[in-house]
Design an enzyme around this catalytic site. Sequence first.
Site, PDB file in Angstrom:
ATOM      1  N   GLU A 112     -15.654  -8.518   4.483  1.00 15.55           N
ATOM      2  CA  GLU A 112     -15.289  -9.853   4.025  1.00 15.55           C
ATOM      3  C   GLU A 112     -15.369 -10.892   5.148  1.00 15.55           C
ATOM      4  OE1 GLU A 112     -14.953 -12.580   1.811  1.00 15.55           O
ATOM      5  OE2 GLU A 112     -14.051 -10.968   0.636  1.00 15.55           O
ATOM      6  N   LYS A 170     -25.792 -15.073   7.197  1.00 17.35           N
ATOM      7  CA  LYS A 170     -24.732 -15.100   6.182  1.00 17.35           C
ATOM      8  C   LYS A 170     -25.316 -15.253   4.779  1.00 17.35           C
ATOM      9  CE  LYS A 170     -21.480 -16.947   9.553  1.00 17.35           C
ATOM     10  NZ  LYS A 170     -20.789 -18.147  10.075  1.00 17.35           N
ATOM     11  N   GLY A 193     -15.343 -16.762   7.408  1.00 22.82           N
ATOM     12  CA  GLY A 193     -14.008 -16.568   7.965  1.00 22.82           C
ATOM     13  C   GLY A 193     -12.948 -16.165   6.964  1.00 22.82           C
ATOM     14  N   VAL A 210       0.806  -1.231   0.000  1.00 23.62           N
ATOM     15  CA  VAL A 210       0.000   0.000   0.000  1.00 23.62           C
ATOM     16  C   VAL A 210       0.836   1.277   0.000  1.00 23.62           C
ATOM     17  CG1 VAL A 210      -1.881  -1.190   1.147  1.00 23.62           C
ATOM     18  CG2 VAL A 210      -0.215   0.053   2.527  1.00 23.62           C
TER      19      VAL A 210
END
Length: 428
Positions: A129, A205, A134, A33
Amino acid sequence: MKPVKVGLLGLGTVGTGVVRIVEGHQEDLKSQVGSSIVIEKILVQNKSKQRALHIDADKLTEDPWDIIRDPEIDVVVEVMGGIADTKQYILEALSRGKHVVTANKDLMALHGPEIIAAARANECDVLYEASVAGGIPIIRTLIEGFSSDRITKIMGIVNGTTNYILTKMSKEGASYDDVLKEAQQLGYAEADPTSDVEGLDAARKMTILSTLGFRANVALEDVSVKGISSVSQEDIAYAKRLGYELKLLGIAERQDDYISVSVQPTMVKISHPIASVNGVFNAVYVHGEAVGETMFYGAGAGELPTATSIVSDLVAVVKNLKLGVNGKQGVTAYKEKKLKTDEQISSKYFLLLHVADRAGVLARITQVFAEHEVSLQSVLQQPNPHNPEAEIIVITHDANKAAMNQVLGAFQSLDVIRQVKSVYRVEG
């Protein structure tokens, strides 16, 4: 770029993993980054608590507003859980121009559209995410990897606790109650396991995945939910004998822009790759019109797998900062939500019937199926030394849910049927 400063809400298992990865991978993160990432403040319940991970005391706070209102903090990472208060913190952070990374499936399932709208209004990123499966990068895959495709089906094992229980029942012949107790002792299941075993966790989910996959705002109440608490060792044994494994599956399907989403114990043909996903592992199967069948497999929970997804989102936020495109990416749920009726929802079904042991019973049962236009793939009568009555196993061809409900309703008044012991959807 100057260092990117992060405020971390929560220092439990996952929060600890985030600190380990960010502090231990600084060189790698900076190479990706172009700047360092610094965890500036961390919200904890008790500053004086002894921790396995050494953290400078001046970084800890017991007041979430110390993080939300700190003008120096660029990104808020939320791993504390909860809904009402957490929603307030996130909306306030966005209003102050802070980007948000969260692992909170409950919050995103219930209030995702509102939070994403607030992020866009403030030109901020909200990435989540880690809220599903997971360490499996399924959300980014749905948003980016399938951006040129049209998804028709998402089918997933997205709860490790229930998958662990069903795997132990299948592999070791253990009872549901015994395996649940073991899962609680190992920390796989909570003291109150209702959210997991009754399918509520998986439903949240699937709300997120179906919203992303179908580009429509699917709500939690749109998901039909049935858990595994009624699954018996007898059901598992019959499934294996017929070449199936029982799995708690989240299933989202789209046909002609009409969608259905459910969570339910499902008999999966052993030849299907998702049938071999065992223990606490998760897997998400995605079918696209162009790509065909794909499946994503990995650890569905845990300190480092989940923290990996969080830090990946953090990297994405910082890259967007560098490019000046925060708040301009992600999925817009631009399609009208059209839910399938029971007449439009179709699948194969497994039924285990306890019936009177006398001549003509099978004929009366098959007549009921015929009257409601449900055709049968196979019918099997099995002797059971533990049951003095006869047992009949039926697997249907594809039948719509409305017709099957009518069949089950008719069985209630059929005197030769003592009990409809089990009914499961069949995949594969």
